[in-house]
Design an enzyme around this catalytic site. Structure first.
Site, PDB file in Angstrom:
ATOM      1  NE  ARG A  91      -3.436   1.797  -0.565  1.00  0.00           N
ATOM      2  CZ  ARG A  91      -2.281   1.131  -0.658  1.00  0.00           C
ATOM      3  NH1 ARG A  91      -1.669   1.003  -1.828  1.00  0.00           N
ATOM      4  NH2 ARG A  91      -1.737   0.594   0.410  1.00  0.00           N
ATOM      5  NE  ARG A 148      -7.601  -8.369   2.556  1.00  0.00           N
ATOM      6  CZ  ARG A 148      -7.663  -7.072   2.260  1.00  0.00           C
ATOM      7  NH1 ARG A 148      -6.849  -6.226   2.867  1.00  0.00           N
ATOM      8  NH2 ARG A 148      -8.519  -6.625   1.356  1.00  0.00           N
ATOM      9  CE  LYS A 156       5.605  -2.244  -1.779  1.00  0.00           C
ATOM     10  NZ  LYS A 156       4.249  -1.678  -1.980  1.00  0.00           N
ATOM     11  N   PRO A 197       2.383  -6.109   3.611  1.00  0.00           N
ATOM     12  CG  PRO A 197       3.367  -8.045   4.404  1.00  0.00           C
ATOM     13  CD  PRO A 197       2.306  -7.570   3.460  1.00  0.00           C
ATOM     14  CD  GLU A 198       4.294   0.162   3.000  1.00  0.00           C
ATOM     15  OE1 GLU A 198       5.260   0.965   2.964  1.00  0.00           O
ATOM     16  OE2 GLU A 198       3.132   0.530   3.274  1.00  0.00           O
TER      17      GLU A 198
END
Length: 282
Positions: free
Chosen positions: A267, A114, A61, A2-3
């Site tokens: 990325r 994860r 974040k 998430p950002e």
């Protein structure tokens, strides 16, 4: 992921926990990769039991829970973590549970599919030292344009990877950097130092618009479904994406170009070659 928009959505979801007193701190059994918890659970439990939540904040974040003891609990979701007050997607990846009394909110659950996220308990002095170290820049929603320009404009890197450097400005990640540059009509491979001040103003204005709009939509839940808000519901900003994960599709802005995908700093980057032309000087 998430950002900033996703973490801000999680933070807002935890606001009903303010005033709650910690009655239990537990780590459910999991066969999956353990996450980093500092201090270890027994010490963490000892420090938190009986403490009352005074505020729920955000640092870039990270979700930050502030207690009346002066300690702060930093929950960093990284790639696939969630901070929840609802039922988790499944119990197998629940990593920490904090039960409260005195509020109607359900337990705070840190869930991580994860196992890349981190949980750290800091004294207020540790937080202050961290902020003063320069390891994290001003928040993307709180910084002035002049400071934003000063922090980015001298970099010789390409503009897209530069926007991801959290020590310059905190909160912008890979997804939203692509959306911001598309709205600003800036090619992601332009060198930061070659952009004019007016171009940086467009990037700054676009960052505020995109991040605030994404928060209104409670963030982006992508195809893997890994992001959920604090109540385990999906966000909806993915339906408003203009470029991210839309390679080969028609640009919604100019209606002429087709979205392309390139790789920058390992990325994926998405952009429209018609809206975001690369100047010859770059």
């Amino acid at each position: 992921m998430p950002e900033l928009p996703e973490v801000e959505t999680m933070r807002r979801g935890l606001l009903p926990c303010i005033g709650g007193e910690v009655v239990t701190v537990s780590k459910p059994r999991s066969k999956y990769r353990p996450i980093a918890i500092e201090p270890p659970l027994p010490k963490l439990r000892q420090k938190l039991l009986g403490c009352r939540i005074m505020a729920v904040e955000r640092l870039g974040k990270r979700v930050v829970i502030r207690f009346d003891s002066g300690d702060l609990l930093l929950l960093q979701p990284k790639m696939a973590g969630l901070v929840l007050v609802g039922l988790p997607p499944n119990q197998a990846h629940a990593r920490l549970v904090i039960e409260l009394s005195g509020v109607k909110a359900t337990p705070i659950i840190y869930w991580d599919q994860r196992g890349l996220g981190t949980i750290k308990l800091w004294a207020s002095s540790e937080m202050q030292s961290y902020l003063e170290s320069g390891a994290i820049g001003p928040d993307a929603l709180a910084i002035s344009f002049e400071d934003f320009y000063r922090r980015f404009s001298a970099s010789h890197r390409e503009v897209k990877p530069t926007l991801l450097e959290q020590d310059r400005v905190a909160g912008i990640g890979n997804l939203y950097a692509a959306e911001i540059l598309h709205r600003a009509r800036i090619h992601p491979q332009c060198r930061a130092y070659q952009l004019s001040k007016s171009a940086w103003r467009k990037i700054f204005d676009s960052s505020l618009f995109i991040l605030q709009e994404a928060i209104e939509y409670e963030g982006s839940t992508l195809g893997d479904g890994s992001y959920r808000n604090a109540k385990n519901n999906p966000g909806s900003y993915q339906n408003a994406h203009q470029v991210y994960d839309r390679a080969g599709q028609r640009c919604r802005q100019c209606r002429r170009g087709k979205i392309e995908r390139i790789v920058q700093a390992q990325r994926s980057t998405f952009f429209c070659p018609c809206c975001q032309r690369l100047p010859k000087m770059a």
